[in-house]
Design an enzyme around this catalytic site. Structure first.
Site: not given
Length: 331
Positions: A55, A58, A61-62, A86, A193-195, A230
């Site tokens: 989104m 950045l 982490g991105h 969302q 990402g798993k966040k 992040m």
């Protein structure tokens, strides 16, 4: 990059200044048709394509997602789109941070070939919504416009817990927009990402259930030097709340140690993590201790089980999420 713009494709380019001899360029696509044409031409040339949905705004982490994509594909395409479906009308859709030119520079430096950055991915309908644009697609923003987008995907069970409790609209919007991106870009692999752990699981289940021919890769959470996850939303925190918010990762690190090496119960960990975040200045939305695969709440631990401890908490008006996954050792 084995591609040259023609009059058949609508693209813009960002050029890196790092080399005058080989000038890498980031192709920019604004509409689904030209994005799809580019992707199909790359596939016809025998290229493997990776998609990194974002989104925008950045951070490092991105960039780790882009790196994971470059390791798995010949062509990496990032999407930048703040998805209105969302968000609900009382959330931060209207103030979600943006830094378009800086995002493009980061993507180019990280090895992206192209960025897909549409103005909207939802049909507006046949009746004017007073120029509201994507704001009209925010959940609860108003009545449905005649002829507007009305098809959504729901992953019935995995969407229910964790973030789905306080944000029941969220994963319907996520699954729908990711399916649309898969249909437009037609990637071989997509990196998340798993966040956003529940989101990753929801997308994996959607891909399985709807037979998408896409490999879904989850990448570990990127963290700041002090351990905080992040997030683009970190930019919305006041300096004081930024300092306070580190209590989330500290509480999760404690929980991880408890599960890995000591006797503990799910309810005990849930209560202690909640207390630590509340004492640290946060307003807890939830703390959940679940099976890491099916996201079902746990009443007790089983040796060898992968356990997810997931948190959502507000600092001021900013909602942050984080998690850890730990394996329960034999007692």
């Amino acid at each position: 990059l084995p591609w040259h713009t023609t009059g058949k494709l609508s693209t813009n380019r960002v050029t890196s200044s790092c080399s005058r001899r080989a000038m890498p360029e980031l192709l920019q696509f604004k509409d689904a048709s030209s994005m799809r044409k580019y992707s199909r031409l790359q596939r016809q040339a025998g290229k493997r394509i990776a998609l990194v949905p974002t989104m925008g705004y950045l951070h490092a982490g991105h960039m780790s997602l882009v790196q994971a994509a470059t390791d798995r594909a010949d062509i990496v395409i990032a999407s930048i789109y703040v998805n209105p479906t969302q968000f609900s009308r009382n959330e931060d859709f209207g103030v979600y941070p943006k830094a378009r030119e800086e995002d493009h520079r980061k993507l180019l430096a990280a090895g992206c070939a192209a960025v897909f950055e549409p103005a909207s991915l939802y049909h507006p309908g046949t009746v004017s919504s007073d120029g509201a644009g994507d704001n009209a697609n925010v959940v609860g923003a108003g009545e449905h416009v005649v002829g507007a987008h009305e098809t959504f995907i729901q992953v019935e069970q995995l969407q229910k817990g964790l973030c789905g409790v306080s944000r029941p609209h969220f994963f319907r919007g996520v699954a729908t927009i990711v399916a649309k991106l898969f249909n437009i870009v037609e990637p071989d692999v997509a990196v998340f990402g798993k966040k956003d752990y529940q989101q990753w699981r929801v997308i994996c289940r959607m891909v399985r259930d709807l037979d998408f021919d896409v490999e879904v890769v989850g990448v570990a959470t990127g963290r700041e030097e002090d351990g905080m996850a992040m997030s683009s939303r970190n930019a919305l925190l006041t300096p004081d709340n930024r300092q306070r918010a580190v209590c989330i990762s500290q509480a999760l690190k404690w929980a991880e140690e408890q599960i890995s090496h000591r006797e503990a119960t799910p309810s005990g960990i849930q209560h202690e993590v909640t207390d630590r975040i509340s004492t640290g200045g946060g307003r807890v939305d939830y703390v959940s201790v679940t099976d890491a695969e099916n996201l079902q709440e746990l009443k007790h631990f089983v040796s060898g089980q992968e356990v997810l401890v997931a948190v959502a908490a507000f600092f001021g008006s900013v909602r942050l999420i984080d998690n850890v996954v730990s394996v329960k050792q034999a007692g």
